[in-house]
Enzyme design. Structure first.
Site, PDB file in Angstrom:
ATOM      1  CE  LYS A  80     -11.293  -4.446  -4.611  1.00 50.13           C
ATOM      2  NZ  LYS A  80     -10.122  -4.088  -5.409  1.00 50.13           N
ATOM      3  CE  LYS A 122      -4.049  -1.916  -0.058  1.00 51.92           C
ATOM      4  NZ  LYS A 122      -4.903  -1.799  -1.268  1.00 51.92           N
TER       5      LYS A 122
END
Length: 370
Positions: free
Chosen positions: A265, A165
């Site tokens: 997603k 991240k």
């Protein structure tokens, strides 16, 4: 075959490892999940699940999904769950937008259809392409040494694919990624995921300073056009995630040549059926594809596994096992995880056996004719 009863539950699913941290202070302590059960006249039940990652990750929130499911569900009573296209057209007509609201209902229709046909859902999604999919693990945002140590633990556990991240302060993120890269074996696959956290200026700063590190750049900026401006100056593969919600987005990404890979997603697109359609087109266009979701436990992970394993192996990036993230259980016979690979459960539909007693009291109970 018709939908006779509908139940819906809301379930908090705390994370095993504590807060999930992204850049700019964004974090979540749990998935807040909506779970839907559709039961047919024949007594078969199909299950669906969706869970936003907090309120910061995508334009979705669980209270909105709870209210939306209560609005939508009465329109599905008496409908044939096998008519996926009709069900989705109906939901789009009576409830404009808000694909995340429709996702669990669509997933439950898909599960119920496969259970009625007595085949695994993967069969209806194009057929099983391999026995297992390789998993990745996330190195959450933090201090450089903390991230480096976490990456080392993940690799020691046998994982070869990391999502690191970034997307906060550029100089700090350069230090973070440099520390992680120095701590892991050469050949470890690393994705630097900014979660749309940067301007093009910041993304190019990061890319220039880390040009000697081997990684895939994931969603540096919010929009397709901003990512395109970074792509033009980039000598690394790029994957887009948050930018892709519709067919129009997919066509634009392909036309402009913005990315090499895509993350689809399920709840952001509106369910399993719509995700399958975009997945198939993305494969035909030559993209590398990851199919996952914004969160959930065994139900949602099972749907992700069926979509992943019906994706051609040469176009599949990797998968993730969300049911291993949370402290609660919703079902037995979850997607099997062995080492760094995940399969699909045996049995029809999603293959899992959901235990309603674990879900708590439903917030919605509907029955045809009542």
């Amino acid at each position: 075959m018709r939908i006779k009863t509908i139940k819906a539950y809301r379930m908090l699913q705390p994370f095993i490892g504590g807060a999930y941290k992204m850049s700019k202070g964004r974090h979540a302590d749990a998935f807040d999940s909506i779970i839907v059960a559709l039961t047919s006249e024949e007594g078969l039940t199909g299950w669906g699940e969706m869970a936003p990652l907090g309120t910061f990750y995508s334009p979705a929130f669980t209270a909105g999904a709870e209210a939306g499911v209560a609005e939508l569900a009465p329109h599905l009573l008496g409908r044939d769950p096998r008519a996926w296209a009709q069900i989705n057209r109906l939901m789009d007509i009576v409830f404009k937008g808000h694909p995340y609201v429709k996702s669990a209902l669509d997933m439950a229709c898909c599960d119920l259809t496969a259970r009625a046909a007595n085949v695994p859902l993967v069969t209806l999604l194009g057929g099983r392409e391999s026995e297992t999919a390789e998993l990745y693990r996330v190195v959450t945002h933090g201090a450089p040494d903390t991230m480096a140590k976490l990456a080392q633990r993940i690799v020691a556990d046998g994982f070869n694919r990391l999502q690191v991240k970034v997307g906060g302060g550029v100089r700090g993120d350069i230090e973070r990624v440099s520390a992680v890269a120095a701590a892991i074996p050469k050949g470890t696959v690393m994705f630097c995921d900014a979660n749309a956290g940067w301007t093009p200026f910041q993304a190019r700063q990061f890319a220039d300073a880390t040009r000697d590190i081997d990684y895939v750049f994931e969603q540096p900026c919010p929009s397709i056009d901003e990512c395109l401006s970074v792509r033009r100056a980039l000598a690394k593969p790029m994957v887009l995630d948050e930018s892709l919600t519709t067919l129009e987005d997919l066509l634009a990404i392909h036309r402009l040549g913005v990315a090499d890979g895509l993350t689809l997603k399920i709840s952001r697109i509106g369910g399993v059926a719509k995700t399958r359609a975009l997945r198939d087109l993305a494969v035909d266009m030559g993209f590398m594809v990851t199919v996952e979701d914004t969160g959930g436990a065994e139900i949602d992970t099972a749907a992700m596994a069926h979509l992943s394993l019906s994706t051609p192996e040469e176009h599949r990036l990797h998968a993730i096992a969300f049911h291993d993230w949370v402290t609660v259980r919703t079902a037995v016979a979850p997607p099997p995880v062995k080492g760094n690979r995940m399969g699909i459960p045996d049995g029809p539909g999603l293959g899992i056996e959901v235990l309603p007693e674990l879900l708590g009291k439903p917030f919605l109970e509907l029955s045809e004719g009542r």
